[in-house]
Motif scaffolding. Structure first.
Motif, PDB file in Angstrom:
ATOM      1  N   TYR A 167       3.223  -2.793   4.169  1.00 55.54           N
ATOM      2  CA  TYR A 167       2.996  -4.189   3.771  1.00 55.54           C
ATOM      3  C   TYR A 167       2.573  -4.945   5.014  1.00 55.54           C
ATOM      4  O   TYR A 167       3.322  -4.988   6.009  1.00 55.54           O
ATOM      5  N   GLY A 168       1.374  -5.502   4.990  1.00 51.87           N
ATOM      6  CA  GLY A 168       0.878  -6.171   6.187  1.00 51.87           C
ATOM      7  C   GLY A 168       0.716  -5.213   7.341  1.00 51.87           C
ATOM      8  O   GLY A 168       0.801  -5.617   8.503  1.00 51.87           O
ATOM      9  N   ASN A 169       0.535  -3.959   7.052  1.00 57.06           N
ATOM     10  CA  ASN A 169       0.327  -2.874   8.005  1.00 57.06           C
ATOM     11  C   ASN A 169       1.560  -2.548   8.849  1.00 57.06           C
ATOM     12  O   ASN A 169       1.968  -1.391   8.944  1.00 57.06           O
ATOM     13  N   LEU A 170       2.198  -3.521   9.432  1.00 60.81           N
ATOM     14  CA  LEU A 170       3.266  -3.242  10.388  1.00 60.81           C
ATOM     15  C   LEU A 170       4.626  -3.043   9.735  1.00 60.81           C
ATOM     16  O   LEU A 170       5.531  -2.465  10.334  1.00 60.81           O
ATOM     17  N   PHE A 171       4.785  -3.560   8.517  1.00 62.59           N
ATOM     18  CA  PHE A 171       6.030  -3.286   7.785  1.00 62.59           C
ATOM     19  C   PHE A 171       5.863  -1.937   7.099  1.00 62.59           C
ATOM     20  O   PHE A 171       4.929  -1.719   6.329  1.00 62.59           O
ATOM     21  N   ARG A 172       6.794  -1.008   7.361  1.00 64.93           N
ATOM     22  CA  ARG A 172       6.685   0.332   6.784  1.00 64.93           C
ATOM     23  C   ARG A 172       8.036   0.787   6.261  1.00 64.93           C
ATOM     24  O   ARG A 172       9.071   0.574   6.897  1.00 64.93           O
ATOM     25  N   LEU A 173       8.023   1.403   5.087  1.00 68.93           N
ATOM     26  CA  LEU A 173       9.248   1.832   4.418  1.00 68.93           C
ATOM     27  C   LEU A 173       8.967   3.160   3.733  1.00 68.93           C
ATOM     28  O   LEU A 173       7.894   3.353   3.157  1.00 68.93           O
ATOM     29  N   THR A 174       9.911   4.086   3.814  1.00 62.72           N
ATOM     30  CA  THR A 174       9.755   5.375   3.142  1.00 62.72           C
ATOM     31  C   THR A 174      10.866   5.550   2.123  1.00 62.72           C
ATOM     32  O   THR A 174      12.043   5.400   2.441  1.00 62.72           O
ATOM     33  N   LEU A 175      10.472   5.848   0.879  1.00 56.98           N
ATOM     34  CA  LEU A 175      11.425   6.066  -0.206  1.00 56.98           C
ATOM     35  C   LEU A 175      11.104   7.383  -0.893  1.00 56.98           C
ATOM     36  O   LEU A 175       9.937   7.764  -1.000  1.00 56.98           O
ATOM     37  N   PRO A 176      12.130   8.085  -1.377  1.00 56.16           N
ATOM     38  CA  PRO A 176      11.853   9.296  -2.159  1.00 56.16           C
ATOM     39  C   PRO A 176      11.135   8.939  -3.453  1.00 56.16           C
ATOM     40  O   PRO A 176      11.430   7.913  -4.068  1.00 56.16           O
TER      41      PRO A 176
ATOM     42  N   VAL B  77       0.867  -1.177   0.000  1.00 54.95           N
ATOM     43  CA  VAL B  77       0.000   0.000   0.000  1.00 54.95           C
ATOM     44  C   VAL B  77       0.907   1.231   0.000  1.00 54.95           C
ATOM     45  O   VAL B  77       1.794   1.358   0.858  1.00 54.95           O
ATOM     46  N   ILE B  78       0.704   2.123  -0.969  1.00 56.02           N
ATOM     47  CA  ILE B  78       1.562   3.298  -1.106  1.00 56.02           C
ATOM     48  C   ILE B  78       0.732   4.563  -0.885  1.00 56.02           C
ATOM     49  O   ILE B  78      -0.321   4.733  -1.496  1.00 56.02           O
ATOM     50  N   THR B  79       1.215   5.416   0.008  1.00 61.29           N
ATOM     51  CA  THR B  79       0.606   6.733   0.193  1.00 61.29           C
ATOM     52  C   THR B  79       1.685   7.791   0.005  1.00 61.29           C
ATOM     53  O   THR B  79       2.858   7.572   0.335  1.00 61.29           O
ATOM     54  N   ASP B  80       1.286   8.926  -0.536  1.00 58.21           N
ATOM     55  CA  ASP B  80       2.232  10.009  -0.801  1.00 58.21           C
ATOM     56  C   ASP B  80       2.386  10.898   0.420  1.00 58.21           C
ATOM     57  O   ASP B  80       1.425  11.162   1.138  1.00 58.21           O
ATOM     58  N   PHE B  81       3.623  11.350   0.628  1.00 55.59           N
ATOM     59  CA  PHE B  81       3.854  12.418   1.603  1.00 55.59           C
ATOM     60  C   PHE B  81       4.490  13.581   0.850  1.00 55.59           C
ATOM     61  O   PHE B  81       5.540  13.426   0.231  1.00 55.59           O
ATOM     62  N   ARG B  82       3.827  14.715   0.868  1.00 53.40           N
ATOM     63  CA  ARG B  82       4.300  15.906   0.169  1.00 53.40           C
ATOM     64  C   ARG B  82       4.377  17.066   1.140  1.00 53.40           C
ATOM     65  O   ARG B  82       3.457  17.294   1.920  1.00 53.40           O
ATOM     66  N   PHE B  83       5.490  17.790   1.098  1.00 53.40           N
ATOM     67  CA  PHE B  83       5.614  18.995   1.922  1.00 53.40           C
ATOM     68  C   PHE B  83       6.403  20.045   1.157  1.00 53.40           C
ATOM     69  O   PHE B  83       7.489  19.774   0.655  1.00 53.40           O
TER      70      PHE B  83
ATOM     71  N   TYR C 105       8.387  25.807   4.981  1.00 53.59           N
ATOM     72  CA  TYR C 105       9.476  26.216   5.858  1.00 53.59           C
ATOM     73  C   TYR C 105       9.349  25.512   7.202  1.00 53.59           C
ATOM     74  O   TYR C 105       8.295  25.509   7.824  1.00 53.59           O
ATOM     75  N   THR C 106      10.439  24.889   7.656  1.00 54.68           N
ATOM     76  CA  THR C 106      10.534  24.379   9.032  1.00 54.68           C
ATOM     77  C   THR C 106      11.667  25.163   9.695  1.00 54.68           C
ATOM     78  O   THR C 106      11.455  26.244  10.193  1.00 54.68           O
ATOM     79  N   LYS C 107      12.870  24.629   9.616  1.00 56.51           N
ATOM     80  CA  LYS C 107      14.047  25.408  10.006  1.00 56.51           C
ATOM     81  C   LYS C 107      14.665  26.074   8.784  1.00 56.51           C
ATOM     82  O   LYS C 107      15.569  26.895   8.905  1.00 56.51           O
ATOM     83  N   TYR C 108      14.224  25.642   7.619  1.00 54.14           N
ATOM     84  CA  TYR C 108      14.669  26.204   6.353  1.00 54.14           C
ATOM     85  C   TYR C 108      13.611  25.844   5.306  1.00 54.14           C
ATOM     86  O   TYR C 108      12.727  25.015   5.545  1.00 54.14           O
ATOM     87  N   TRP C 109      13.710  26.471   4.131  1.00 51.88           N
ATOM     88  CA  TRP C 109      12.777  26.151   3.058  1.00 51.88           C
ATOM     89  C   TRP C 109      13.181  24.829   2.406  1.00 51.88           C
ATOM     90  O   TRP C 109      14.332  24.638   2.028  1.00 51.88           O
ATOM     91  N   HIS C 110      12.236  23.935   2.295  1.00 53.10           N
ATOM     92  CA  HIS C 110      12.528  22.694   1.582  1.00 53.10           C
ATOM     93  C   HIS C 110      11.247  22.047   1.083  1.00 53.10           C
ATOM     94  O   HIS C 110      10.133  22.432   1.463  1.00 53.10           O
ATOM     95  N   ASP C 111      11.456  21.063   0.199  1.00 51.29           N
ATOM     96  CA  ASP C 111      10.353  20.381  -0.464  1.00 51.29           C
ATOM     97  C   ASP C 111      10.611  18.885  -0.402  1.00 51.29           C
ATOM     98  O   ASP C 111      11.688  18.417  -0.770  1.00 51.29           O
ATOM     99  N   ILE C 112       9.621  18.130   0.100  1.00 51.75           N
ATOM    100  CA  ILE C 112       9.771  16.690   0.308  1.00 51.75           C
ATOM    101  C   ILE C 112       8.730  15.958  -0.522  1.00 51.75           C
ATOM    102  O   ILE C 112       7.548  16.297  -0.513  1.00 51.75           O
ATOM    103  N   PHE C 113       9.178  14.935  -1.241  1.00 51.93           N
ATOM    104  CA  PHE C 113       8.284  14.100  -2.055  1.00 51.93           C
ATOM    105  C   PHE C 113       8.633  12.646  -1.776  1.00 51.93           C
ATOM    106  O   PHE C 113       9.568  12.096  -2.364  1.00 51.93           O
ATOM    107  N   ASN C 114       7.901  12.029  -0.850  1.00 54.12           N
ATOM    108  CA  ASN C 114       8.202  10.659  -0.444  1.00 54.12           C
ATOM    109  C   ASN C 114       7.030   9.730  -0.721  1.00 54.12           C
ATOM    110  O   ASN C 114       5.864  10.152  -0.748  1.00 54.12           O
ATOM    111  N   ASP C 115       7.352   8.446  -0.905  1.00 57.18           N
ATOM    112  CA  ASP C 115       6.347   7.389  -0.960  1.00 57.18           C
ATOM    113  C   ASP C 115       6.435   6.592   0.341  1.00 57.18           C
ATOM    114  O   ASP C 115       7.484   6.024   0.649  1.00 57.18           O
ATOM    115  N   ASN C 116       5.334   6.586   1.108  1.00 55.46           N
ATOM    116  CA  ASN C 116       5.265   5.759   2.310  1.00 55.46           C
ATOM    117  C   ASN C 116       4.669   4.413   1.931  1.00 55.46           C
ATOM    118  O   ASN C 116       3.546   4.338   1.428  1.00 55.46           O
ATOM    119  N   ILE C 117       5.406   3.343   2.156  1.00 51.79           N
ATOM    120  CA  ILE C 117       5.017   2.003   1.720  1.00 51.79           C
ATOM    121  C   ILE C 117       4.682   1.149   2.936  1.00 51.79           C
ATOM    122  O   ILE C 117       5.465   1.076   3.895  1.00 51.79           O
TER     123      ILE C 117
END
Length: 612
Positions: A61-70, A38-44, A47-59
């Protein structure tokens, strides 16, 4: 009773048949994780401590296995905006391949030409046009581009809302056989700035060659612990990415200095592999370095300078300010100092299992073969750029901006470092497997050449022509034949591939055990001593004699025991065997011979007497 047993047997038969039919009907699905993630997008963007842009895929599997990849596409697109920011040309959008084509062209520069001037100039020449998009010529040129920037809508990056954001479009058009290169921006300063970087890059490329390398790679070859990758494997992987030089600085890696030199010389590789330790590098040698006895910062500096080497320090460490260091050891957080301070620097790559992302690109005098002196000349004169994750760069502006421009172009660097052809070479037993992958959108044809050390032979030709269709891979296997001289050592294998536009090399190895393995020192008791022997068969013989001879240590001519056994084991395999030695108490030398080789070890035998 018999009638009852007969009925019972019938019931058992029916029940068993029912179970078998149900089992036969059940379909067991093969394990396929891709179908169930199951893949959900994380987009940001903000500004936090600096200006930045994040584009990650949160993966998940079986709910408890979790992996984040750009998300690779979005992250690459965002990196182009970040590079433009760092070049101080926010809003720069450069068509990939622009610089590659421009550098091949003979062109005239036209600043704000009219349409008629532009039309006349393109009859016989390529032209580079600086145009205001609000002018008649600018509108005409921009009309050829898509009206909507799809990536601008998808990314929603913070740069688009910046006060100083200005669209600076750099692209090319074709007019018959001629090309029109365009720098389009409302602000004249932005157009001039792009032209300045292009001219500067063109000038640098005419004077220098780009040499990519891994500084501070780690292997732990000489340590009691280990990490992924033998030095030859590290070199092979780095060469596949275009590296021509390496510096190893894992714990005690400096002890492998001469081995690295010898390995590369055996296959005539024009690659430099150096060593260092901690914060000292570039020394003539590391003889006498006792790392446990280097108690002070001054001791490291003195050792490096006595050996004509260099000592580096962290960027921020006030207690070191009064000591004479030669440069900085920099990380991403030191970018501001590295970009602006006139101080040499290095950035370490680390181990393969740490992803080995950071590299350094040196600008080395045009046409000169890479060498120890040229590496350090480039570093100490700050003709260097460090490249970190996601294409972030730090180093002097002149060289950094040139490399950033080439990265925005993409095509130039891919051709320069041969990136679209991937080479992987590995050995399995006595077989060398070379996998060539063509990532071009078109077919490619080239010549594959293998260079072996004198200790290895090849059953097939060392060179052959290889055709690769578009977006394809091909694995070619070769049978290696070791000689007796190859046993008990690491043997390098160089692989070269040359195709239409570029060339690339990599390195493999075959690490062989001794042909005969015995205990170097063994102690036993009379009347029988078991003496284990292992023989690795590197020949084509299926069976062969193994001879053992025991002689008196104080009188080598006195043979106290002899025996011979016939071993059977296939080529590239080994056989274990124990000889029962019938020898008296005493000290002896043992000679074991097989396959035309021999080894000598020591044996001590005590009398069979005494008590625990």
């Amino acid at each position: 009773m018999n009638r009852f047993l007969s009925k019972f047997a019938i019931l058992i038969f029916l029940f068993t048949s029912l179970i078998i039919s149900k089992v036969s009907a059940q379909k067991i699905n093969a394990f396929d994780p891709k179908e169930n993630i199951v893949i959900t997008d994380f987009r940001f963007n903000g500004y936090t401590k600096y200006w930045h842009d994040i584009f990650n895929d949160n993966i998940r599997y079986g709910n408890l296995f979790r992996l984040t990849l750009p998300d690779a596409d979005y992250t690459i697109a965002q990196s182009k905006l970040d590079i433009a920011d760092d070049m101080n040309i926010p809003g720069l959008s450069l068509q990939e391949g622009f610089i590659t084509n421009l550098l091949k062209s003979e062109y005239f520069i036209l600043d704000q030409p009219s349409l008629s001037e532009l039309s006349k100039s393109t009859l016989n020449n390529d032209v580079l046009v600086l145009a205001d998009p609000t002018s008649e010529t600018g509108k005409k040129l921009l009309s050829t581009l898509p009206k909507e920037d799809s990536w601008k809508q998808k990314l929603k990056s913070h740069q688009y809302n910046a006060r100083n954001y200005e669209e600076v479009k750099v692209f090319w058009l074709e007019s018959g056989e001629k090309k029109i290169y365009v720098i389009s921006a409302e602000n004249k300063g932005s157009r001039d700035k792009v032209l300045k970087v292009i001219n500067s890059t063109k000038n640098l490329l005419s004077r220098y060659d780009l040499h990519r390398g891994w500084f501070g790679a780690e292997t732990l070859l000489k340590s009691v612990t280990c990490t992924a990758g033998h030095p030859l494997e590290v070199i092979g992987r780095g060469m596949n990415e275009g590296n021509t030089w390496f510096t190893f600085s894992g714990y005690m890696d400096f002890l492998a200095r001469q081995e690295l030199v010898d390995w590369l010389a055996k296959v005539n590789l024009p690659v430099i592999a150096e060593v260092g330790y901690g914060n000292i590098f570039g020394c003539n040698d590391y003889d006498g370095l006792q790392v446990q006895n280097m108690f002070t910062d001054e001791s490291w500096i003195n050792f490096a300078h006595q050996k004509n080497g260099y000592a580096f320090r962290k960027v921020y460490e006030p207690k070191l300010d009064n000591l004479h260091y030669d440069g900085y050891i920099a990380t991403e957080g030191n970018k501001e100092q590295i970009d602006n301070d006139n101080v040499p620097f290095i950035t370490t790559t680390g181990a393969l299992d740490g992803d080995a992302v950071p590299c350094m690109v040196l600008f080395v005098n045009k046409g000169e073969q890479i060498s120890h002196d040229l590496i350090w000349e480039s570093i100490m004169k700050r003709r260097e750029v460090a490249v970190l994750d996601n294409g972030k760069m730090m180093g002097p502006e002149l060289y950094r901006n040139a490399l950033q421009l080439l990265l925005l172009d993409r095509v130039y660097l891919e051709e320069y470092f041969g990136d679209r052809i991937n080479i992987e070479a590995v050995t399995e037993g006595y077989q060398l497997n070379i996998t060539l992958t063509n990532t071009y959108q078109h077919a490619s044809s080239g010549n594959l050449r293998i260079v072996l050390p004198s200790e290895l032979k090849l059953e097939e030709n060392l060179s052959l022509k290889v055709d690769l269709p578009a977006n394809s891979s091909r694995t070619i296997s070769f049978k290696i034949k070791p000689t007796a001289a190859a046993m008990g050592k690491t043997n390098p294998i160089a692989v070269h591939y040359t195709w239409e536009t570029s060339k690339k090399s990599t390195l493999a190895m075959i690490d062989l055990p001794p042909a005969i393995s015995v205990h170097q020192l063994l102690y036993g008791h009379t009347p029988k001593v078991k003496f284990p022997v292992t023989v690795h068969n590197f020949t084509d013989q299926e069976s062969f004699p193994v001879n053992i001879e025991v002689s008196d240590r104080s009188n080598p001519g006195k043979i106290v025991y002899k025996s011979s056994e016939t071993f059977s084991t296939g080529t590239g395999t080994f056989r274990d065997f124990s000889f029962d030695l019938d020898v008296p108490a005493g000290n002896f030398m043992i000679k074991v011979s097989a396959l035309g080789m021999e080894t000598i070890s020591q044996l001590g035998v005590g009398a069979d007497k005494g008590a625990p």
